[in-house]
Design an enzyme around this catalytic site. Structure first.
Site, PDB file in Angstrom:
ATOM      1  N   TYR A  93     -26.174  37.616  71.181  1.00 13.33           N
ATOM      2  CA  TYR A  93     -26.755  36.332  71.564  1.00 13.33           C
ATOM      3  C   TYR A  93     -25.942  35.154  71.009  1.00 13.33           C
ATOM      4  CZ  TYR A  93     -31.063  38.580  73.170  1.00 13.33           C
ATOM      5  OH  TYR A  93     -31.978  39.329  73.852  1.00 13.33           O
ATOM      6  N   LYS A 128     -49.313  48.530  47.041  1.00 17.55           N
ATOM      7  CA  LYS A 128     -49.536  47.475  48.036  1.00 17.55           C
ATOM      8  C   LYS A 128     -48.411  47.493  49.081  1.00 17.55           C
ATOM      9  CE  LYS A 128     -47.272  44.153  44.926  1.00 17.55           C
ATOM     10  NZ  LYS A 128     -47.550  43.215  43.822  1.00 17.55           N
TER      11      LYS A 128
HETATM   12  C1  LIG Z   1     -46.827  43.686  42.614  1.00 16.78           C
HETATM   13  C2  LIG Z   1     -47.432  43.610  41.267  1.00 16.78           C
HETATM   14  C3  LIG Z   1     -47.051  44.530  40.266  1.00 16.78           C
HETATM   15  C4  LIG Z   1     -45.931  45.521  40.423  1.00 16.78           C
HETATM   16  O1  LIG Z   1     -44.687  44.905  40.149  1.00 16.78           O
HETATM   17  P1  LIG Z   1     -43.315  45.725  40.160  1.00 16.78           P
HETATM   18  O2  LIG Z   1     -42.302  44.736  39.751  1.00 16.78           O
HETATM   19  O3  LIG Z   1     -43.117  46.191  41.573  1.00 16.78           O
HETATM   20  O4  LIG Z   1     -43.469  46.868  39.223  1.00 16.78           O
HETATM   21  C5  LIG Z   1     -47.760  44.491  39.068  1.00 16.78           C
HETATM   22  N1  LIG Z   1     -48.749  43.580  38.857  1.00 16.78           N
HETATM   23  C6  LIG Z   1     -49.088  42.663  39.783  1.00 16.78           C
HETATM   24  C7  LIG Z   1     -50.162  41.684  39.473  1.00 16.78           C
HETATM   25  C8  LIG Z   1     -48.440  42.633  41.010  1.00 16.78           C
HETATM   26  O5  LIG Z   1     -48.761  41.709  41.920  1.00 16.78           O
END
Ligand SMILES: *Cc1c(COP(=O)(O)O)cnc(C)c1O
Length: 368
Positions: free
Chosen positions: A264, A38
């Site tokens: 700034y 993601k």
């Molecule tokens: C983002 C996510 C993961 C991955 O988590 P990490 O800590 O990056 O390994 C796994 N399961 C769900 C439901 C997530 O939202």
């Protein structure tokens, strides 16, 4: 690597492969590996990362939103893709592109079944998410009867897996809570199996869960941050390699006099004769305004250059009074040695936030 001539994010596929193999080595042979890609594969490049992992024979992918899954399909990903946070407005796209939704409440379950029936689907794979303490997304334990009856009623869907998410898998002070989540999830799974007379896969662990709770690997683990080189733990970090290096260059050097100000709102005021460098990366690129005013530094020719004044949209200014360097020199924001986790901690945040914030306008360079 040739020296950077602009801001760029290098992505090291050998490091990715190393991390994948390291995490996989912790699993039993029957436990599947789901790669979480993601948010542009945690700020890197989801298409490149997913294609490489697909070649390495990862079992599953997950994204947060439907549009991310569609982008992966367009990039040639043929392995199953779970959508962790689908919304009903995208259910038709999900089915059209063979994405697999995680269904987390009665509304989305009902609406997904209705859509699957309308599109004449048979046994369309879905995943049911249960809440066991994170209180973010998921059915409750006492929803099992409802889900079981919905699932048995309709031939349009089949439950491929049921899962939950740990609230504090990286924090061993919360071990008791985590063990309770694991136990509760197993009880839900058993009840679900009994009431539906099915055996969906079970999964619960993110990266830290995979590292800290081998007894909870079950049928699949869902790893994100570990693939990108961070284990949320000093010891584990030694076995992982950050895949991303964020580099830039010095655009301009200024010599300033005592009491002259920089940036700034004149936030930085020189204490003596000083030298500053302007770097083409700013808050629009993911270096947030929590940096600056001496929070955070970058590396120039091996030395720390503190970020001074307020971070601008497209630039930061750093103090290079004691650093030998010239306009056009390469600078490092983070790499394997000066990690994104260290850079994040300088502004009281976590690796996840820093790496996922790297803007899409920054050039990606893939190192195979
Ligand atoms: C983002 C996510 C993961 C991955 O988590 P990490 O800590 O990056 O390994 C796994 N399961 C769900 C439901 C997530 O939202």
């Amino acid at each position: 690597m040739p020296k950077a001539q602009e801001t760029c994010l290098e992505i090291d596929l050998k490091a990715l492969e190393h991390n994948f193999k390291h995490l996989k080595s912790k699993l039993n042979p029957h436990t599947r590996f789901l790669a979480v890609v993601k948010a542009f594969a945690y700020g890197s490049d989801a298409e490149v990362i997913a294609n490489h992992l697909q070649k390495l024979d990862v079992d599953y992918f997950a994204v947060a939103y439907t549009t991310e899954g569609i982008a992966l399909r367009n990039a040639g990903i043929t392995k199953p893709i779970m959508v962790l946070h689908p919304l009903p407005v995208h259910f038709e796209d999900i089915i059209e592109r063979c994405l697999e939704p995680a269904l987390y409440n009665a509304k989305v379950l009902n609406e997904f079944i209705a859509k699957a029936e309308a599109l004449n689907q048979k046994a369309y794979p879905v995943h049911i998410k249960f809440n066991t303490g994170l209180n973010r997304l998921g059915f409750w334990e006492n929803d099992v009867d409802f889900i079981a009856s919905k699932v048995s009623e309709s031939e349009s869907i089949t439950v491929r897996s049921i899962f939950s998410h740990l609230a504090a898998s990286e924090d061993l002070n919360e071990k008791e809570f985590t063990l309770k989540q694991i136990e509760d999830f197993k009880a839900i799974a058993e009840e679900f199996s009994k009431k539906t007379n099915t055996n969906p896969w079970l999964h619960l662990c993110n990266t830290s869960g995979t590292i800290n709770y081998p007894e909870a690997h079950l049928d699949m683990v869902r790893c994100g941050i570990g693939l990108y080189g961070f284990g949320n733990d000093k010891n584990e970090n030694k076995h992982l390699k950050p895949i991303a290096t964020l580099k830039s260059v010095i655009s301009q050097i200024h010599l300033i006099e005592p009491n002259e100000t920089v940036g700034y709102n004149r936030a930085y005021s020189a204490k003596s004769y000083e030298k500053t460098a302007t770097i083409p990366i700013g808050h629009a690129d993911g270096i947030g305004r929590q940096y600056g005013n001496e929070k955070g530094y970058i590396i120039i020719n091996g030395k720390k250059a503190p970020i001074i004044g307020n971070v601008c949209m497209d630039m930061i200014m750093v103090n290079i009074t004691n650093i030998e360097c010239r306009e056009g020199d390469e600078v490092i924001i983070f790499n394997g040695e000066h990690s994104a986790e260290d850079f994040a901690s300088q502004a009281n945040t976590i690796s996840y936030e820093i790496i996922t914030a790297i803007s899409q306008r920054i050039k990606r360079i893939v190192i195979a």
